[in-house]
Design an enzyme around this catalytic site. Sequence first.
Site, PDB file in Angstrom:
ATOM      1  CG  ASP A  74      17.700 -36.549   0.004  1.00 34.45           C
ATOM      2  OD1 ASP A  74      18.604 -35.958   0.613  1.00 34.45           O
ATOM      3  OD2 ASP A  74      16.488 -36.305   0.177  1.00 34.45           O
TER       4      ASP A  74
ATOM      5  CD  GLU B  81      16.693 -31.941   3.955  1.00 38.39           C
ATOM      6  OE1 GLU B  81      16.000 -31.128   4.590  1.00 38.39           O
ATOM      7  OE2 GLU B  81      16.846 -31.864   2.715  1.00 38.39           O
ATOM      8  CD  GLU B  82      15.598 -31.640  -0.535  1.00 44.66           C
ATOM      9  OE1 GLU B  82      14.521 -31.129  -0.178  1.00 44.66           O
ATOM     10  OE2 GLU B  82      16.611 -30.978  -0.812  1.00 44.66           O
TER      11      GLU B  82
ATOM     12  CG  HIS C  64      14.480 -27.067  -3.797  1.00 44.57           C
ATOM     13  ND1 HIS C  64      13.452 -27.655  -3.098  1.00 44.57           N
ATOM     14  CD2 HIS C  64      15.600 -27.341  -3.087  1.00 44.57           C
ATOM     15  CE1 HIS C  64      13.924 -28.242  -2.010  1.00 44.57           C
ATOM     16  NE2 HIS C  64      15.237 -28.066  -1.985  1.00 44.57           N
TER      17      HIS C  64
END
Length: 391
Positions: free
Chosen positions: A81, A139-140, A364
């Site tokens: 993702d 996962e995020e 990020h």
Amino acid sequence: MQTIALDKLVEQTKEEVIAWRRHFHQHPELSFHEEKTAQYVYETLQSFGNLELSRPTKTSVMARLIGSQPGKVLAIRADMDALPIEEENTFEFASENPGVMHACGHDGHTAMLLGTAKILTSLKDEIKGEVRFLFQHAEELFPGGAEEMVQAGVMDGVDMVIGAHLWAPMKLGKVGVAYGPMMAAPDTFYITVEGKGGHAALPHDTIDSIAVAAQVVTNLQHIVSRNTDPLDNLVLSVTQFVAGTTHNVIPGSVEICGTVRSFDAELRKSVPALMERVVKGITEAHGAQYKFKYEFGYRPVINNDELTKAIEETVLEVFGEETLELMKPNMGGEDFSAYQQKAPGTYFYVGAGNKEKDIVYPHHHARFTIDENALEIGVNTFVHATFKLLD
């Protein structure tokens, strides 16, 4: 398998792995929405042959490679993702989806596992046991895709599980391993301080929610500095403070949000009560009210010593001593821990930063990227580790 033979196979797939990574980077999808990504992965795996494919959830893929000889079952996991970030990179394969970006390396993780699967499927007759390739969604975003995949049965019968993260703070050419605690449990808290709004020129007619909430933020830091053992690993960070509409109005309420990171289970359980005691005491002292919500996130990633040793030995044998880096734990969070509840597992890092190429931006970040030479190192580690663990 001889190291030289495996190295050659990895080298032959390098450009293909880079191309896959660029495809995923150009077409990112958010957590729980990885429909096109999962379909692309499925079709690519299908082209390899020798694999039993399934879709454990709507946006995940599992591939099973059954070796020609009996043995143990090894699972290898990659997450797929992306993040809700507007990309600022300008290279030709930058994101085509507005406001969505692979800013954490998951595009590379997926490409590395595809490369690993392609090589190992060509060596089916050499494999003892089974290799299970887990292409995971979400996962995020808590509650995360790993827990869903575990519930769907992907870990049934698995003896051991490994995974890797491309790591920009670590320079290219390094592989990092950690024994025991590797990544923390990431929890989230939400606090509302409710006062009494009014004119900023007449503060005595109000209960100033900002003034009260500011004290809450300051005093929450005492939990780490004064309420817990200095030798315990604990982070408490306020990351959102939302209040007010204009310069001359004291708002009636403030919204506060943040994260708590820890490794120890007992310490983790104690934090919500310590936090609420602080919030309750300060708000009551000033005549305000409060709402407090605490969400427990992923479990901490705790590496199995035996598997970690196997990865360490693999790195030393394949790359040499200069590549290995023994790492300290960090306070990041990862739902890889869900797989570790079902089988021993270890998670390691592959260095992907390169100052000479200006690959220096943190995960990020809107300009995050990786040195693509790291992909070959990741694939090589996975392939060699597979034979070491199954043999």
